[in-house]
Design a protein around this motif. Structure first.
Motif, PDB file in Angstrom:
ATOM      1  N   ALA A  18      -0.260   1.871   9.906  1.00  0.00           N
ATOM      2  CA  ALA A  18      -1.497   1.866   9.122  1.00  0.00           C
ATOM      3  C   ALA A  18      -1.232   1.388   7.704  1.00  0.00           C
ATOM      4  N   GLU A  19      -0.115   1.769   7.147  1.00  0.00           N
ATOM      5  CA  GLU A  19       0.256   1.319   5.800  1.00  0.00           C
ATOM      6  C   GLU A  19       0.497  -0.194   5.787  1.00  0.00           C
ATOM      7  N   ALA A  20       1.139  -0.709   6.826  1.00  0.00           N
ATOM      8  CA  ALA A  20       1.482  -2.127   6.865  1.00  0.00           C
ATOM      9  C   ALA A  20       0.249  -3.016   7.022  1.00  0.00           C
ATOM     10  N   VAL A  21      -0.727  -2.597   7.815  1.00  0.00           N
ATOM     11  CA  VAL A  21      -1.889  -3.463   8.077  1.00  0.00           C
ATOM     12  C   VAL A  21      -3.045  -3.205   7.117  1.00  0.00           C
ATOM     13  N   SER A  22      -2.912  -2.203   6.270  1.00  0.00           N
ATOM     14  CA  SER A  22      -3.963  -1.893   5.309  1.00  0.00           C
ATOM     15  C   SER A  22      -4.052  -3.004   4.266  1.00  0.00           C
ATOM     16  N   SER A  23      -5.265  -3.237   3.747  1.00  0.00           N
ATOM     17  CA  SER A  23      -5.436  -4.274   2.735  1.00  0.00           C
ATOM     18  C   SER A  23      -4.768  -3.875   1.424  1.00  0.00           C
ATOM     19  N   GLN A  24      -4.603  -2.607   1.173  1.00  0.00           N
ATOM     20  CA  GLN A  24      -3.955  -2.148  -0.050  1.00  0.00           C
ATOM     21  C   GLN A  24      -2.491  -1.775   0.179  1.00  0.00           C
ATOM     22  N   GLY A  25      -2.007  -1.849   1.408  1.00  0.00           N
ATOM     23  CA  GLY A  25      -0.641  -1.465   1.733  1.00  0.00           C
ATOM     24  C   GLY A  25       0.287  -2.655   1.762  1.00  0.00           C
ATOM     25  N   SER A  26       1.558  -2.367   2.038  1.00  0.00           N
ATOM     26  CA  SER A  26       2.567  -3.418   2.130  1.00  0.00           C
ATOM     27  C   SER A  26       3.593  -3.031   3.194  1.00  0.00           C
ATOM     28  N   VAL A  27       4.383  -4.001   3.574  1.00  0.00           N
ATOM     29  CA  VAL A  27       5.425  -3.741   4.565  1.00  0.00           C
ATOM     30  C   VAL A  27       6.510  -2.853   3.950  1.00  0.00           C
TER      31      VAL A  27
END
Length: 97
Positions: A18-27
């Protein structure tokens, strides 16, 4: 015990995804999330829960070593049944002891 660890691993993986695919997240944030919420706690819990098993294995190993030492001592004290003292085993020809 392993079922809880697998479930926790799954939850941490979903959080990282969820963190990776979020618009505000990153790998990078996903990797940190997975490491700090998943791998680190699971590793600590499994290590602590495995302590009694490791302790018992260590005690079993020590008992086996003690038994083997006692058997060697009994075998050397018994001798070869002759009237002479037991000799040290001979080294193979051409080899130094």
């Amino acid at each position: 015990m392993y079922l809880v660890a697998i479930a926790w691993f799954y939850v941490a993986l979903m959080m990282a995804l969820a963190e990776a695919v979020s618009s505000q997240g990153s790998v990078l944030g996903a990797l940190i999330t997975f490491t700090l919420y998943g791998l680190l706690p699971i590793g600590i819990v499994l290590y602590v829960m495995g302590a009694p098993r490791r302790r018992e294995a260590r005690r079993r190993q020590e008992r086996e070593e003690l038994l083997q030492a006692q058997q060697r001592a009994a075998a050397s004290a018994q001798g070869d049944g002759g009237d002479h003292a037991a000799a040290e085993p001979l080294a193979p020809v051409g080899k130094e002891p």
